[in-house]
Design a protein around this motif. Structure first.
Motif, PDB file in Angstrom:
ATOM      1  N   ARG A  60     -24.308   9.089  24.979  1.00  0.00           N
ATOM      2  CA  ARG A  60     -25.155   9.733  23.409  1.00  0.00           C
ATOM      3  C   ARG A  60     -25.934  10.918  23.889  1.00  0.00           C
ATOM      4  NH1 ARG A  60     -30.045   6.817  20.468  1.00  0.00           N
ATOM      5  NH2 ARG A  60     -29.789   8.138  18.509  1.00  0.00           N
ATOM      6  N   VAL A  61     -25.809  11.988  23.030  1.00  0.00           N
ATOM      7  CA  VAL A  61     -26.545  13.269  23.214  1.00  0.00           C
ATOM      8  C   VAL A  61     -27.560  13.354  21.982  1.00  0.00           C
ATOM      9  CG1 VAL A  61     -25.013  14.245  24.820  1.00  0.00           C
ATOM     10  CG2 VAL A  61     -24.640  14.660  22.326  1.00  0.00           C
ATOM     11  N   LYS A  62     -28.637  14.059  22.390  1.00  0.00           N
ATOM     12  CA  LYS A  62     -29.354  14.396  20.983  1.00  0.00           C
ATOM     13  C   LYS A  62     -28.721  15.292  19.830  1.00  0.00           C
ATOM     14  CE  LYS A  62     -34.098  13.225  23.241  1.00  0.00           C
ATOM     15  NZ  LYS A  62     -33.675  13.116  24.724  1.00  0.00           N
ATOM     16  N   GLU A  63     -28.385  15.889  20.475  1.00  0.00           N
ATOM     17  CA  GLU A  63     -27.468  17.108  19.624  1.00  0.00           C
ATOM     18  C   GLU A  63     -26.103  17.500  20.481  1.00  0.00           C
ATOM     19  OE1 GLU A  63     -28.330  20.884  16.429  1.00  0.00           O
ATOM     20  OE2 GLU A  63     -29.947  20.224  18.146  1.00  0.00           O
ATOM     21  N   GLU A  64     -24.959  17.354  19.584  1.00  0.00           N
ATOM     22  CA  GLU A  64     -23.808  18.155  20.062  1.00  0.00           C
ATOM     23  C   GLU A  64     -23.814  19.498  20.366  1.00  0.00           C
ATOM     24  OE1 GLU A  64     -20.463  16.353  17.759  1.00  0.00           O
ATOM     25  OE2 GLU A  64     -21.185  14.319  18.171  1.00  0.00           O
ATOM     26  N   GLY A  65     -23.619  19.736  21.539  1.00  0.00           N
ATOM     27  CA  GLY A  65     -23.414  20.961  22.008  1.00  0.00           C
ATOM     28  C   GLY A  65     -25.002  21.711  22.451  1.00  0.00           C
ATOM     29  N   PHE A  66     -25.866  21.100  22.000  1.00  0.00           N
ATOM     30  CA  PHE A  66     -27.268  21.786  22.293  1.00  0.00           C
ATOM     31  C   PHE A  66     -28.082  21.067  23.258  1.00  0.00           C
ATOM     32  CE2 PHE A  66     -25.625  23.345  18.393  1.00  0.00           C
ATOM     33  CZ  PHE A  66     -25.905  24.780  18.536  1.00  0.00           C
TER      34      PHE A  66
END
Length: 131
Positions: A60-66
């Motif tokens: 899980r990432v907070k914001e995809e790509g950023f």
């Protein structure tokens, strides 16, 4: 035991960050990650991975790509983990950051695996004049 796992980085409404969520079914994915945020591609790709009968390692990432720290953490884990079967691919939809892609390519080289990305990101990568 994992069966031809694919690692995927994406946004989700729940689940811990900096954790490898192992999903072997759609039920596992829903239980661990919940619904996708608006305009997210990660969970859509995760469903495809499971429908093609691969096990999923979801980061899980907070914001995809950023959320670069989330990507680098997951990629580091993938270099340290001894998989019982070959890691088939790393899926990084929404990522255009050259450093994340460079590290992902190194991890793929280590595991003899592929990078999966979106059509838009692939086009951007291929037409980037700064390479």
């Amino acid at each position: 035991m994992l069966h031809h796992p694919i690692a995927l980085f994406g946004e989700a409404e729940r689940g811990d960050f900096k954790t490898a969520h192992i999903c072997r079914s759609l039920e596992d994915l829903v239980d661990q990650c919940g619904e996708p945020p608006l305009d997210s591609k990660g969970l859509y790709c995760a469903v495809q991975v499971l429908l093609y009968r691969h096990d999923l390692i979801f980061f899980r990432v907070k914001e995809e790509g950023f959320s670069l720290a989330d990507y680098f953490f997951g990629l580091k884990l993938l270099t340290e983990y001894d998989f019982p079967e070959r890691l088939t691919a790393i899926c990084i939809p929404g990522v255009g950051d050259q450093e994340v892609i460079r590290v992902a390519k190194k991890v793929c080289s280590l595991h003899h695996s592929l990078i999966i990305t979106s059509e838009q990101d692939f086009y951007d990568l291929m037409t980037d004049q700064k390479q």
